[in-house]
Design a protein around this motif. Structure first.
Motif, PDB file in Angstrom:
ATOM      1  N   LYS A  13      45.979  37.794  13.053  1.00  0.00           N
ATOM      2  CA  LYS A  13      45.726  38.738  11.981  1.00  0.00           C
ATOM      3  C   LYS A  13      44.332  38.507  11.402  1.00  0.00           C
ATOM      4  O   LYS A  13      43.598  39.447  11.085  1.00  0.00           O
ATOM      5  N   LEU A  14      43.979  37.218  11.296  1.00  0.00           N
ATOM      6  CA  LEU A  14      42.688  36.843  10.743  1.00  0.00           C
ATOM      7  C   LEU A  14      41.560  37.425  11.593  1.00  0.00           C
ATOM      8  O   LEU A  14      40.552  37.916  11.081  1.00  0.00           O
ATOM      9  N   ILE A  15      41.752  37.370  12.904  1.00  0.00           N
ATOM     10  CA  ILE A  15      40.703  37.853  13.802  1.00  0.00           C
ATOM     11  C   ILE A  15      40.643  39.376  13.807  1.00  0.00           C
ATOM     12  O   ILE A  15      39.577  39.965  13.830  1.00  0.00           O
ATOM     13  N   THR A  16      41.814  40.010  13.781  1.00  0.00           N
ATOM     14  CA  THR A  16      41.811  41.467  13.927  1.00  0.00           C
ATOM     15  C   THR A  16      41.455  42.200  12.648  1.00  0.00           C
ATOM     16  O   THR A  16      40.975  43.324  12.692  1.00  0.00           O
ATOM     17  N   SER A  17      41.671  41.575  11.507  1.00  0.00           N
ATOM     18  CA  SER A  17      41.415  42.276  10.248  1.00  0.00           C
ATOM     19  C   SER A  17      39.989  42.796  10.108  1.00  0.00           C
ATOM     20  O   SER A  17      39.797  43.926   9.671  1.00  0.00           O
ATOM     21  N   PRO A  18      38.985  42.000  10.453  1.00  0.00           N
ATOM     22  CA  PRO A  18      37.629  42.541  10.344  1.00  0.00           C
ATOM     23  C   PRO A  18      37.455  43.816  11.162  1.00  0.00           C
ATOM     24  O   PRO A  18      36.756  44.728  10.730  1.00  0.00           O
ATOM     25  N   ALA A  19      38.114  43.878  12.293  1.00  0.00           N
ATOM     26  CA  ALA A  19      38.001  45.079  13.119  1.00  0.00           C
ATOM     27  C   ALA A  19      38.530  46.289  12.370  1.00  0.00           C
ATOM     28  O   ALA A  19      37.935  47.371  12.387  1.00  0.00           O
ATOM     29  N   VAL A  20      39.646  46.084  11.667  1.00  0.00           N
ATOM     30  CA  VAL A  20      40.227  47.182  10.896  1.00  0.00           C
ATOM     31  C   VAL A  20      39.262  47.598   9.787  1.00  0.00           C
ATOM     32  O   VAL A  20      38.982  48.786   9.594  1.00  0.00           O
ATOM     33  N   LEU A  21      38.735  46.601   9.101  1.00  0.00           N
ATOM     34  CA  LEU A  21      37.791  46.895   8.021  1.00  0.00           C
ATOM     35  C   LEU A  21      36.570  47.622   8.574  1.00  0.00           C
ATOM     36  O   LEU A  21      36.081  48.575   7.973  1.00  0.00           O
ATOM     37  N   PHE A  22      36.128  47.177   9.736  1.00  0.00           N
ATOM     38  CA  PHE A  22      34.955  47.788  10.351  1.00  0.00           C
ATOM     39  C   PHE A  22      35.204  49.264  10.637  1.00  0.00           C
ATOM     40  O   PHE A  22      34.381  50.125  10.331  1.00  0.00           O
ATOM     41  N   VAL A  23      36.392  49.536  11.177  1.00  0.00           N
ATOM     42  CA  VAL A  23      36.716  50.924  11.507  1.00  0.00           C
ATOM     43  C   VAL A  23      36.770  51.768  10.232  1.00  0.00           C
ATOM     44  O   VAL A  23      36.221  52.872  10.176  1.00  0.00           O
ATOM     45  N   LEU A  24      37.400  51.201   9.219  1.00  0.00           N
ATOM     46  CA  LEU A  24      37.494  51.944   7.954  1.00  0.00           C
ATOM     47  C   LEU A  24      36.105  52.190   7.375  1.00  0.00           C
ATOM     48  O   LEU A  24      35.800  53.282   6.894  1.00  0.00           O
ATOM     49  N   ALA A  25      35.251  51.157   7.457  1.00  0.00           N
ATOM     50  CA  ALA A  25      33.906  51.289   6.916  1.00  0.00           C
ATOM     51  C   ALA A  25      33.133  52.352   7.688  1.00  0.00           C
ATOM     52  O   ALA A  25      32.412  53.172   7.116  1.00  0.00           O
ATOM     53  N   LEU A  26      33.317  52.346   8.993  1.00  0.00           N
ATOM     54  CA  LEU A  26      32.644  53.328   9.836  1.00  0.00           C
ATOM     55  C   LEU A  26      33.073  54.737   9.444  1.00  0.00           C
ATOM     56  O   LEU A  26      32.257  55.655   9.306  1.00  0.00           O
ATOM     57  N   PHE A  27      34.369  54.889   9.233  1.00  0.00           N
ATOM     58  CA  PHE A  27      34.929  56.178   8.855  1.00  0.00           C
ATOM     59  C   PHE A  27      34.301  56.653   7.541  1.00  0.00           C
ATOM     60  O   PHE A  27      33.775  57.768   7.449  1.00  0.00           O
ATOM     61  N   ALA A  28      34.336  55.757   6.552  1.00  0.00           N
ATOM     62  CA  ALA A  28      33.787  56.115   5.239  1.00  0.00           C
ATOM     63  C   ALA A  28      32.294  56.386   5.359  1.00  0.00           C
ATOM     64  O   ALA A  28      31.775  57.365   4.805  1.00  0.00           O
ATOM     65  N   GLY A  29      31.608  55.525   6.122  1.00  0.00           N
ATOM     66  CA  GLY A  29      30.162  55.665   6.267  1.00  0.00           C
ATOM     67  C   GLY A  29      29.801  57.004   6.880  1.00  0.00           C
ATOM     68  O   GLY A  29      28.894  57.698   6.415  1.00  0.00           O
ATOM     69  N   MET A  30      30.567  57.391   7.888  1.00  0.00           N
ATOM     70  CA  MET A  30      30.283  58.639   8.571  1.00  0.00           C
ATOM     71  C   MET A  30      30.458  59.815   7.612  1.00  0.00           C
ATOM     72  O   MET A  30      29.624  60.729   7.572  1.00  0.00           O
ATOM     73  N   LEU A  31      31.532  59.744   6.861  1.00  0.00           N
ATOM     74  CA  LEU A  31      31.809  60.811   5.908  1.00  0.00           C
ATOM     75  C   LEU A  31      30.660  60.917   4.912  1.00  0.00           C
ATOM     76  O   LEU A  31      30.184  62.026   4.596  1.00  0.00           O
ATOM     77  N   ILE A  32      30.195  59.746   4.449  1.00  0.00           N
ATOM     78  CA  ILE A  32      29.110  59.746   3.462  1.00  0.00           C
ATOM     79  C   ILE A  32      27.830  60.324   4.071  1.00  0.00           C
ATOM     80  O   ILE A  32      27.165  61.165   3.471  1.00  0.00           O
ATOM     81  N   VAL A  33      27.524  59.897   5.287  1.00  0.00           N
ATOM     82  CA  VAL A  33      26.315  60.407   5.950  1.00  0.00           C
ATOM     83  C   VAL A  33      26.377  61.927   6.063  1.00  0.00           C
ATOM     84  O   VAL A  33      25.410  62.626   5.756  1.00  0.00           O
ATOM     85  N   TYR A  34      27.548  62.420   6.469  1.00  0.00           N
ATOM     86  CA  TYR A  34      27.683  63.869   6.616  1.00  0.00           C
ATOM     87  C   TYR A  34      27.493  64.582   5.282  1.00  0.00           C
ATOM     88  O   TYR A  34      26.766  65.564   5.176  1.00  0.00           O
ATOM     89  N   PHE A  35      28.154  64.048   4.259  1.00  0.00           N
ATOM     90  CA  PHE A  35      28.034  64.651   2.931  1.00  0.00           C
ATOM     91  C   PHE A  35      26.584  64.649   2.468  1.00  0.00           C
ATOM     92  O   PHE A  35      26.042  65.661   2.035  1.00  0.00           O
ATOM     93  N   TYR A  36      25.962  63.481   2.608  1.00  0.00           N
ATOM     94  CA  TYR A  36      24.608  63.296   2.123  1.00  0.00           C
ATOM     95  C   TYR A  36      23.663  64.292   2.797  1.00  0.00           C
ATOM     96  O   TYR A  36      22.856  64.950   2.160  1.00  0.00           O
TER      97      TYR A  36
END
Ligand SMILES: Nc1ncnc2c1ncn2[C@@H]1O[C@H](COP(=O)(O)OP(=O)(O)OP(=O)(O)O)[C@@H](O)[C@H]1O
Ligand SMILES: [Mg+2]
Lengths: 331, 254
Positions: free
Chosen positions: A33-56
């Protein structure tokens, strides 16, 4: 003193770990779980980041035109930036319209295909059929595009659109003369063919897994094979639903193949045989122009955002309905 | 009419090369509860499914010999298996009401598809009648439009009984109907059997000698695909002729 601090630190660390769910009951760290969690966070961050870039990046378009960028059907790309004006209505309409046609094509095809593969196909060819459809799902879409433009469109034009137009042109959706054949209709049919392997994979799987007990039950009350099949299809309705949602999602996002057969014309019409645009084909086609005209790029970002939200809406509506249905009929 | 509801003549059933029923001659009187008992895997379910031609769903299954339903061979070429299944209802080992149909529709579906009711009112009446027969009406009458998922195992099984009864069959096949429900549900189903045998012939498959003793009038003991002994329940349990039967009813043979 030093010991106290380290105690404190490990206590706090422990709390953090428990909070984040890293620590299991047995006081052992779940390292996976410790190893995989960053991957989940990364995906979520990517998702949010993409949305922000598009909005911006879409912001200038919203500032300039407001929401009418989605509601108007104009595309004035002119030398003088102050006269530029863009509206995405026809592309949004085209996306939805062609995807709906695709579903109307793909759903019956997938259902028929699934029933054939599961119930009727001799064992020898069953696997061949399954592999074929899986391969078709994975083909690069440009292959469908070229086939669509050079084979499917002429065929549809000569043998489907022209007769329909000749004899049924009093019905509004058939009233546009199919001169080139490049149209919503062609795009919808091609998309339908393209998404059928996806929809049918889900439907076939579900149909294959219908418990034998229900089949027996159906036959035990004197149903014919046709009636029993109908009842079993009712049983896998949620799977069909997921199949449709998945297919819709793929259809609405498809770009290259659609660009080759839809005619790429700004048009907002229910005329099946009229050429049009879809959001993704618009972005692909106008991408080059976006560097020439001053105000176009933000509009393309706004178009991407629309695609994003339609996808989100369709998928969450689908999930919601699926959940509700499953809750009702859970076994 | 014939005095036997079901009669088999040298019935043999195999799955591929595996002969599971090895030449069975059986006679089941009308309006009785006939218990077909035997250890797991001896072929009870297989044989039962030959009585309504449900075995045909399995492409590997081959049936030889005759099965007479009130004197008529249901395997003769001019017989439509669909007609047979209307006359011979079935209840299964796992309660299997259709989860995606409402309680009402679960009972009505066979009637609707076979057009056995002339209009909505007749259909309603028939559904109610079947549910009453299955002793379930009082428990579900206020939620006919619900899905069966909230029913208990025993209620689901009675719903399946109602689904079968709605077709007004002549024979009711029950394949270990209480195997997967709780004692209360089991008791209800067993009580139901007494009511139902007034109008129907019931063939009950069970692997429990105790259940056979409680509810049946006649018993057949099946062992490794052969019918070892048939007789009245009293005879079979009090003075079995065959050693195997005796071992089975006393619980020595499993
Ligand atoms: N669909 C099938 N294909 C091949 N063989 C089967 C099939 N169904 C059952 N058999 C075999 O036939 C034999 C009898 O099975 P059957 O289910 O009729 O027994 P049963 O007496 O009902 O057992 P149980 O009490 O466990 O339900 C078993 O050896 C089983 O392995
Ligand atoms: Mg069995």
């Amino acid at each position: 003193m030093a010991q106290k601090i380290s105690e404190k630190v490990s206590e706090i660390l422990g709390k953090i770990k428990t909070c984040m769910g890293f620590q299991k009951k047995g006081n052992k760290v779940d390292s996976f779980k410790l190893i995989t969690s960053p991957a989940v966070l990364f995906v979520l961050a990517l998702f949010a980041g993409m949305l922000i870039v598009y909005f911006y990046n879409a912001m200038p378009a919203f500032n300039r035109e407001g929401l009418s960028v989605y509601l108007k059907d104009v595309w004035r790309a002119v030398e003088n930036p102050s006269e530029e004006y863009y509206g995405l209505a026809s592309a949004i309409w085209g996306s939805i319209y062609t995807s709906m046609i695709a579903i109307l094509v793909a759903l019956p095809l997938s259902i028929a295909y699934s029933i054939f593969v599961v119930d009727y196909a001799p064992k020898r060819i069953k696997n061949t059929l399954i592999i074929t459809s899986d391969v078709m799902a994975g083909l690069p879409t440009i292959i469908y595009g070229i086939w669509g433009a050079f084979v499917l469109v002429p065929f549809l034009k000569d043998y489907v659109m022209t007769p329909l137009h000749r004899y049924l042109s009093f019905i509004p959706i058939f009233s546009y003369p199919p001169i080139t054949g490049f149209s919503y209709f062609s795009a919808g049919i091609l998309l339908g063919i393209m998404v059928t392997p996806f929809a049918s994979a889900i439907i076939r799987e579900a149909y294959q897994m219908t418990p034998f007990a229900y089949r027996e039950a159906a036959f035990s009350v004197g149903m014919t094979r046709y009636e029993a099949t109908k009842v079993m299809l009712g049983y896998i309705k949620p799977a069909m639903f997921s199949g449709v949602i998945l297919a819709f999602g793929r259809a609405i996002g498809e770009t290259v193949a659609v660009s080759l057969v839809i005619g790429n014309t700004f048009n907002l019409s229910a005329n099946l045989f009229a050429p049009g645009y879809t959001i993704s084909s618009l972005i692909a086609n106008q991408f080059g122009n976006a560097f020439i005209y001053s105000h176009m790029l933000p509009v393309l970002y706004a178009a991407g955002l629309a695609l994003f939200f339609i996808g989100l809406l369709v998928n969450s509506a689908g999930l919601y309905l699926l959940r509700r249905w499953e809750k009702n009929v859970s076994i | 009419m014939n005095e036997y509801a079901i009669e088999t003549k040298n019935l043999k059933i195999s799955y591929g090369d595996n002969e599971v029923i090895k030449g069975v001659d059986l006679k089941v009187l009308k309006n009785v509860v006939f218990a077909l008992m035997g250890p797991s895997g001896c072929g009870k379910s297989t044989m039962l499914r030959a009585f309504n031609r449900l075995l045909e769903l399995n492409k590997d299954a081959v049936v030889e010999g005759e099965v007479l339903l009130f004197g008529e061979n249901i395997y003769s070429p001019d017989i439509d298996p669909i007609e047979v299944r209307r006359d011979v209802g079935m209840v299964f080992q796992y309660p299997n009401p259709f989860p995606h149909l409402t309680i009402y529709d679960n009972v009505a579906i066979g009637l609707k598809l076979n057009k056995l009711a002339k209009n909505k009112r007749e259909l309603d009446e028939r559904v109610r009648w079947a549910l009453e027969k299955a002793a379930l009406w009082d428990e579900v009458k206020d939620r006919m439009g619900d899905y069966p998922s909230d029913l208990s195992g025993g209620q689901k099984q009675r719903l399946v009984v109602a689904r079968a009864l709605a077709m007004k069959p002549k024979v009711l096949l029950m394949d270990e109907p209480t195997a997967n429900i709780d004692p209360v549900g089991t008791k209800k189903i067993e009580e139901l059997l007494f009511e139902l045998k007034e109008d129907y012939t019931i063939i009950l498959v069970t692997h429990s000698p105790a259940q056979a003793a409680r509810v049946s009038d006649c018993v057949g003991f099946l062992y490794l695909g052969e019918l070892i002994e048939v007789g009245s329940t009293k005879d079979i349990f009090e003075k079995p002729k065959n050693e195997l039967t005796e071992q089975y009813v006393t619980g020595e043979l499993v």
